[in-house]
Scaffold this motif. Structure first.
Motif, PDB file in Angstrom:
ATOM      1  N   SER A 169      27.348  16.660 -44.271  1.00  0.00           N
ATOM      2  CA  SER A 169      26.482  15.607 -44.823  1.00  0.00           C
ATOM      3  C   SER A 169      26.229  14.513 -43.795  1.00  0.00           C
ATOM      4  O   SER A 169      25.111  14.002 -43.678  1.00  0.00           O
ATOM      5  CB  SER A 169      27.123  15.000 -46.071  1.00  0.00           C
ATOM      6  OG  SER A 169      27.266  15.988 -47.060  1.00  0.00           O
ATOM      7  N   PHE A 170      27.268  14.142 -43.045  1.00  0.00           N
ATOM      8  CA  PHE A 170      27.103  13.136 -42.003  1.00  0.00           C
ATOM      9  C   PHE A 170      26.142  13.628 -40.927  1.00  0.00           C
ATOM     10  O   PHE A 170      25.283  12.881 -40.468  1.00  0.00           O
ATOM     11  CB  PHE A 170      28.458  12.799 -41.381  1.00  0.00           C
ATOM     12  CG  PHE A 170      28.365  11.807 -40.258  1.00  0.00           C
ATOM     13  CD1 PHE A 170      28.099  10.473 -40.518  1.00  0.00           C
ATOM     14  CD2 PHE A 170      28.518  12.209 -38.946  1.00  0.00           C
ATOM     15  CE1 PHE A 170      28.008   9.555 -39.482  1.00  0.00           C
ATOM     16  CE2 PHE A 170      28.420  11.305 -37.902  1.00  0.00           C
ATOM     17  CZ  PHE A 170      28.165   9.974 -38.170  1.00  0.00           C
ATOM     18  N   SER A 230      18.439  12.812 -39.570  1.00  0.00           N
ATOM     19  CA  SER A 230      17.260  12.091 -40.052  1.00  0.00           C
ATOM     20  C   SER A 230      17.171  10.697 -39.443  1.00  0.00           C
ATOM     21  O   SER A 230      16.091  10.179 -39.216  1.00  0.00           O
ATOM     22  CB  SER A 230      17.272  12.002 -41.575  1.00  0.00           C
ATOM     23  OG  SER A 230      18.364  11.235 -42.011  1.00  0.00           O
ATOM     24  N   PHE A 231      18.317  10.091 -39.152  1.00  0.00           N
ATOM     25  CA  PHE A 231      18.339   8.784 -38.511  1.00  0.00           C
ATOM     26  C   PHE A 231      18.076   8.901 -37.017  1.00  0.00           C
ATOM     27  O   PHE A 231      17.513   8.014 -36.401  1.00  0.00           O
ATOM     28  CB  PHE A 231      19.703   8.113 -38.742  1.00  0.00           C
ATOM     29  CG  PHE A 231      19.933   6.896 -37.894  1.00  0.00           C
ATOM     30  CD1 PHE A 231      19.305   5.694 -38.189  1.00  0.00           C
ATOM     31  CD2 PHE A 231      20.768   6.943 -36.788  1.00  0.00           C
ATOM     32  CE1 PHE A 231      19.512   4.574 -37.412  1.00  0.00           C
ATOM     33  CE2 PHE A 231      20.984   5.831 -35.994  1.00  0.00           C
ATOM     34  CZ  PHE A 231      20.352   4.640 -36.318  1.00  0.00           C
ATOM     35  N   GLU A 262      23.732  15.805 -41.278  1.00  0.00           N
ATOM     36  CA  GLU A 262      22.391  15.822 -41.853  1.00  0.00           C
ATOM     37  C   GLU A 262      21.793  14.414 -41.884  1.00  0.00           C
ATOM     38  O   GLU A 262      20.626  14.206 -41.528  1.00  0.00           O
ATOM     39  CB  GLU A 262      22.472  16.394 -43.274  1.00  0.00           C
ATOM     40  CG  GLU A 262      21.245  17.128 -43.706  1.00  0.00           C
ATOM     41  CD  GLU A 262      21.489  17.829 -45.029  1.00  0.00           C
ATOM     42  OE1 GLU A 262      21.895  17.155 -46.013  1.00  0.00           O
ATOM     43  OE2 GLU A 262      21.279  19.047 -45.079  1.00  0.00           O
ATOM     44  N   ALA A 263      22.610  13.442 -42.291  1.00  0.00           N
ATOM     45  CA  ALA A 263      22.142  12.045 -42.323  1.00  0.00           C
ATOM     46  C   ALA A 263      21.863  11.545 -40.917  1.00  0.00           C
ATOM     47  O   ALA A 263      20.879  10.831 -40.683  1.00  0.00           O
ATOM     48  CB  ALA A 263      23.179  11.160 -43.006  1.00  0.00           C
ATOM     49  N   PHE A 264      22.687  11.922 -39.956  1.00  0.00           N
ATOM     50  CA  PHE A 264      22.489  11.505 -38.576  1.00  0.00           C
ATOM     51  C   PHE A 264      21.210  12.099 -37.999  1.00  0.00           C
ATOM     52  O   PHE A 264      20.492  11.430 -37.264  1.00  0.00           O
ATOM     53  CB  PHE A 264      23.690  11.920 -37.724  1.00  0.00           C
ATOM     54  CG  PHE A 264      23.581  11.454 -36.301  1.00  0.00           C
ATOM     55  CD1 PHE A 264      23.803  10.124 -35.981  1.00  0.00           C
ATOM     56  CD2 PHE A 264      23.239  12.329 -35.291  1.00  0.00           C
ATOM     57  CE1 PHE A 264      23.700   9.677 -34.672  1.00  0.00           C
ATOM     58  CE2 PHE A 264      23.134  11.900 -33.980  1.00  0.00           C
ATOM     59  CZ  PHE A 264      23.361  10.571 -33.662  1.00  0.00           C
TER      60      PHE A 264
END
Length: 172
Positions: free
Chosen positions: A118-119, A125-126, A121-123
């Motif tokens: 999850s981290f 997009s960021f 995936e979030a990274f």
């Protein structure tokens, strides 16, 4: 057993460390941490409120809730190493220890694996806007530094000439 540990404990820990250093898979780190913890507890425990009565209460609690402790300890770095030692010291049933440790390991893998995914995936997009910004900043620095050096070359050269020559200094 307590007498054996008090007499030969340091040699057992040293042997674990030596044998692990040559490649034999032994819990040397856990043995060293446990030994240090128990020596600290024995020597300075009274200063921190670890009286003999409180230690007995801890043993009783471990006997009653040891499986839960082993499970939770898997998620905490220091206690992860101590859980097996405490389980053995408190004579926890082997099958209970294996069950608690095994289920905790499976839960740890799933929780940390999903969290890392999850981290990531979030990274991702960021990272797109951040990557562009950092790339432009790096390109600007790579182009600006040589330009600044060329611009101030004469000034830097005059400063460099004022340094004593390296041949003037004796070597240490």
């Amino acid at each position: 057993m307590t007498e054996f540990i008090s007499v030969y404990g340091i040699w057992v820990v040293a042997a674990f460390i030596a044998l692990e250093s040559v490649g034999i898979p032994l819990p040397a780190e856990a043995a060293l941490i446990a030994a240090g913890f128990f020596v600290l507890l024995d020597r300075y425990g009274n200063h921190f409120g670890f009286t003999e009565g409180r230690i007995r209460i801890g043993q009783w609690l471990f006997a009653k809730y040891g499986g839960r402790f082993v499970f939770v300890a898997r998620f905490l770095p220091f206690l992860r190493n101590m859980a097996a030692v405490l389980a053995g010291t408190n004579a926890m049933a082997q099958h209970n220890f294996y069950f608690a440790s095994g289920t905790a390991a499976a839960a740890w893998i799933v929780c940390y694996g999903l969290a890392a995914y999850s981290f990531g995936e979030a990274f991702a997009s960021f990272a797109s806007p951040a990557t562009v910004f950092l790339g432009l900043t790096a390109a600007l620095i790579v182009l600006a530094v040589p330009t600044l050096i060329l611009r101030y070359e004469k000034y830097l050269l005059s400063k460099a000439r004022s340094l004593p020559d390296a041949s003037d200094h004796p070597r240490a």
